[in-house]
Design an enzyme around this catalytic site. Structure first.
Site, PDB file in Angstrom:
ATOM      1  N   LYS A 143       0.829  -1.210   0.000  1.00 47.86           N
ATOM      2  CA  LYS A 143       0.000   0.000   0.000  1.00 47.86           C
ATOM      3  C   LYS A 143       0.870   1.269   0.000  1.00 47.86           C
ATOM      4  O   LYS A 143       0.627   2.225  -0.736  1.00 47.86           O
ATOM      5  CB  LYS A 143      -0.924  -0.018   1.228  1.00 47.86           C
ATOM      6  CG  LYS A 143      -1.597   1.279   1.544  1.00 47.86           C
ATOM      7  CD  LYS A 143      -2.639   1.626   0.505  1.00 47.86           C
ATOM      8  CE  LYS A 143      -3.078   3.065   0.626  1.00 47.86           C
ATOM      9  NZ  LYS A 143      -4.143   3.410  -0.281  1.00 47.86           N
ATOM     10  N   CYS A 184      -3.433  10.936   1.721  1.00 50.21           N
ATOM     11  CA  CYS A 184      -2.758   9.678   1.396  1.00 50.21           C
ATOM     12  C   CYS A 184      -1.348   9.904   0.864  1.00 50.21           C
ATOM     13  O   CYS A 184      -0.367   9.577   1.514  1.00 50.21           O
ATOM     14  CB  CYS A 184      -3.559   8.912   0.351  1.00 50.21           C
ATOM     15  SG  CYS A 184      -5.291   8.811   0.752  1.00 50.21           S
TER      16      CYS A 184
HETATM   17  N1  SAJ Z   1      -1.309  15.290  -8.354  1.00 51.07           N
HETATM   18  C1  SAJ Z   1      -0.404  16.030  -9.106  1.00 51.07           C
HETATM   19  N2  SAJ Z   1      -0.063  15.571 -10.345  1.00 51.07           N
HETATM   20  C2  SAJ Z   1      -0.591  14.414 -10.862  1.00 51.07           C
HETATM   21  C3  SAJ Z   1      -1.495  13.659 -10.076  1.00 51.07           C
HETATM   22  C4  SAJ Z   1      -1.835  14.126  -8.822  1.00 51.07           C
HETATM   23  O1  SAJ Z   1       0.091  17.075  -8.683  1.00 51.07           O
HETATM   24  O2  SAJ Z   1      -0.241  14.079 -11.998  1.00 51.07           O
HETATM   25  C5  SAJ Z   1      -1.690  15.757  -7.013  1.00 51.07           C
HETATM   26  C6  SAJ Z   1      -3.190  16.026  -6.844  1.00 51.07           C
HETATM   27  O3  SAJ Z   1      -3.525  17.308  -7.295  1.00 51.07           O
HETATM   28  C7  SAJ Z   1      -3.372  15.837  -5.361  1.00 51.07           C
HETATM   29  C8  SAJ Z   1      -2.360  14.737  -5.011  1.00 51.07           C
HETATM   30  O4  SAJ Z   1      -1.442  14.711  -6.085  1.00 51.07           O
HETATM   31  O5  SAJ Z   1      -3.007  17.006  -4.656  1.00 51.07           O
HETATM   32  C9  SAJ Z   1      -2.966  13.345  -4.820  1.00 51.07           C
HETATM   33  O6  SAJ Z   1      -3.983  13.114  -5.773  1.00 51.07           O
HETATM   34  P1  SAJ Z   1      -4.178  11.701  -6.507  1.00 51.07           P
HETATM   35  O7  SAJ Z   1      -5.380  11.827  -7.368  1.00 51.07           O
HETATM   36  O8  SAJ Z   1      -2.919  11.311  -7.183  1.00 51.07           O
HETATM   37  O9  SAJ Z   1      -4.355  10.661  -5.353  1.00 51.07           O
HETATM   38  P2  SAJ Z   1      -5.337  10.552  -4.077  1.00 51.07           P
HETATM   39  O10 SAJ Z   1      -4.577  11.022  -2.886  1.00 51.07           O
HETATM   40  O11 SAJ Z   1      -6.644  11.177  -4.326  1.00 51.07           O
HETATM   41  O12 SAJ Z   1      -5.525   8.956  -3.997  1.00 51.07           O
HETATM   42  C10 SAJ Z   1      -4.368   8.144  -3.877  1.00 51.07           C
HETATM   43  C11 SAJ Z   1      -4.481   6.971  -4.888  1.00 51.07           C
HETATM   44  N3  SAJ Z   1      -3.198   6.261  -4.948  1.00 51.07           N
HETATM   45  C12 SAJ Z   1      -2.595   5.979  -6.130  1.00 51.07           C
HETATM   46  O13 SAJ Z   1      -3.050   6.327  -7.196  1.00 51.07           O
HETATM   47  C13 SAJ Z   1      -1.343   5.184  -6.073  1.00 51.07           C
HETATM   48  C14 SAJ Z   1      -5.599   6.023  -4.474  1.00 51.07           C
HETATM   49  O14 SAJ Z   1      -5.639   4.897  -5.331  1.00 51.07           O
HETATM   50  C15 SAJ Z   1      -5.397   5.568  -3.015  1.00 51.07           C
HETATM   51  O15 SAJ Z   1      -6.429   4.699  -2.592  1.00 51.07           O
HETATM   52  C16 SAJ Z   1      -5.414   6.807  -2.149  1.00 51.07           C
HETATM   53  O16 SAJ Z   1      -4.307   7.636  -2.549  1.00 51.07           O
HETATM   54  C17 SAJ Z   1      -5.280   6.382  -0.705  1.00 51.07           C
HETATM   55  O17 SAJ Z   1      -6.296   6.483   0.022  1.00 51.07           O
HETATM   56  O18 SAJ Z   1      -4.221   5.913  -0.306  1.00 51.07           O
END
Ligand code: SAJ
Length: 445
Positions: free
Chosen positions: A234, A288
């Site tokens: 995870k 997360c």
């Molecule tokens: N972000 C960027 N650039 C990107 C993608 C995201 O700057 O290309 C930023 C977003 O704006 C945000 C942060 O990263 O601030 C996180 O967003 P996210 O959409 O990447 O992820 P979360 O936190 O919403 O969800 C993640 C997911 N993990 C992965 O994709 C590996 C989800 O599957 C998990 O279940 C979740 O964390 C969790 O609960 O752990």
């Protein structure tokens, strides 16, 4: 309307923590025939849940919560009760997350996490309290599942000793498994059903029993392993994403230094068959990705060098954003000099978006909120915030989008909510010029 699927099942499930993961999980189990008891300490959310209303904005969640509650198969309460299966879904923040859930990432301007306030480690108090709360209800044959994200070996070193206070044999009388959640906020209900699941058990019996529960609603594959491996998987998943976002943020800094458009570089580099760079942004938020990599670093501090560097790069990004906005605001003020004494002293900043990412209402660890709050304190800045998704609070100067666009001297696009993408930016830019908008999401072509 969501229907209760299949046969009614005999097992009674107690879900501890009715947040972003616990509530969808409890509801889906109830709509798949289990008798589910949802437990949460927050009285106000229990009241709204009893009326069949979810306290979290998530597509489809209200429908499934309503179906679960109205069927009588999801009952919510403040107290734990006897059950066959206990699923712990409580939060595991790091110990620098403020109680208000504000972004605490950039601890210093350099983004160093190891400043006077020390390192970031997992706060396991909620997991410990949840485990303690079920001890007196445990009976031989019970299964305990931990869904909360935890540092490696938490089940073995923290949860098992607590459950052992029941004087029952572990393993033997009690089965324990770690089944980390993997769903993406904004798409939780779809991913809850379609994602593959990893189940780590303290023994094969624990794995098989947990597998039976998740197989009732999961269409993805279920993979069985041991607890420490599941815990680590995870964290590795979220650290992988964090490292890749840090790479994108570093590319953005490099491109800015060279004087070229980072989003164009990334878009075209991604035309290579083996390159898939993520998107730069104002920082990494949420409960997360901004948190979990620290748990890996905690487990192996000397080895997790890239993981810590990525965290540092992403944590320091809001400060770069603040510096850029400050420069633009100063330029906007200089443009007013000809107005002399009659000119406005303050420059008006419109922050577009303060949630941690697009189209969600979650502001936990949000870089956008951190940035907005920074300018709230500046005397020469009139801050305005437009965010159709964020929860409104009296201490923040929310404005209507149209009103803000008219009044602003500088606009900072921090979150690409769908409403912002519908604005006629071409017209606004032609009227006010390019310098007027700082696009930190690369959303405006
Ligand atoms: N972000 C960027 N650039 C990107 C993608 C995201 O700057 O290309 C930023 C977003 O704006 C945000 C942060 O990263 O601030 C996180 O967003 P996210 O959409 O990447 O992820 P979360 O936190 O919403 O969800 C993640 C997911 N993990 C992965 O994709 C590996 C989800 O599957 C998990 O279940 C979740 O964390 C969790 O609960 O752990």
């Amino acid at each position: 309307m969501c229907k209760i699927e299949g046969n009614m099942r005999d097992e009674r499930i107690c879900v501890l923590g009715l947040g972003y993961i616990g509530l969808p999980t409890a509801s889906i189990l109830a709509t798949h025939g289990f008798k589910v008891f949802g437990v949460d300490k927050r009285k106000e959310i229990l009241e709204s849940l009893r009326c069949g209303k979810a306290h979290i904005k998530e597509p489809g969640l209200n429908t499934i919560v309503k179906a679960a509650v109205q069927s009588g198969r999801l009952v919510v309460n403040e107290k734990v009760c006897r059950a066959d299966v206990f699923i712990i879904c409580v939060p595991t923040p790091h110990n620098h997350v403020s109680p208000a859930g504000q972004f605490t990432g950039p601890l210093s301007r350099e983004g160093s996490p190891f400043n006077r306030r020390g390192k970031k480690t997992a706060d396991l108090s909620f997991v410990q309290q949840a485990a303690e709360s079920i001890v007196s209800y445990l009976r031989p044959g019970n299964l305990v599942i931990i869904e909360s994200t935890v540092p490696p070996k938490t089940v073995e070193n923290i949860v098992m000793p607590i459950l052992a206070k029941s004087k029952l044999r572990i393993p033997g009388d009690i089965s324990i498994a770690h089944c980390p959640e993997r769903v993406l906020p904004g798409n939780i209900l779809h991913e809850l059903v379609s994602n593959d699941r990893i189940i780590g058990g303290i023994d094969i019996e624990s794995c098989r029993r947990a597998e039976n529960i998740y197989a009732s609603f999961t269409r993805g594959e279920i993979y069985l392993t041991d607890c420490a491996t599941a815990e680590t998987i995870k964290l590795v998943e979220n650290a992988f994403r964090d490292v890749n976002i840090a790479f994108a943020n570093e590319i953005e800094a490099i491109c800015e230094h060279i004087g070229i458009n980072a989003w164009e570089v990334i878009r075209l580099a991604n035309r290579h068959p083996r390159v898939k760079i993520l998107q730069p942004g104002p920082g990494v938020g949420g409960h997360c990705i901004a948190v979990d990599p620290w748990f890996l670093a905690q487990a192996a501090p000397a080895q997790a060098r890239l993981v810590k560097t990525a965290r540092t790069i992403n944590d320091s990004k809001p400060w770069r954003v603040i510096a850029k906005i400050t420069k633009s605001l100063a330029a906007a003020r200089r443009r007013r000099v000809p107005l002399g004494a009659a000119g406005k002293k303050k420059s008006a900043l419109l922050c577009l978006g303060i949630t941690y990412k697009a189209n969600v209402d979650d502001i936990r660890e949000s870089p956008g909120l951190f940035i907005a709050r920074h300018f709230l304190k500046r005397k020469n800045v009139e801050l305005m915030i437009a965010d159709p998704h964020a929860p409104k609070s009296d201490d923040l100067p929310f404005v209507d989008l149209e009103q803000g666009l008219k009044k602003a001297d500088v606009i900072a696009l921090l979150v690409n909510h769908r409403e912002f993408l519908q604005v006629n930016w071409k017209k606004i830019i032609s009227e006010k010029g390019h310098d007027f908008i700082l696009d930190f999401k690369g959303a405006l072509k």
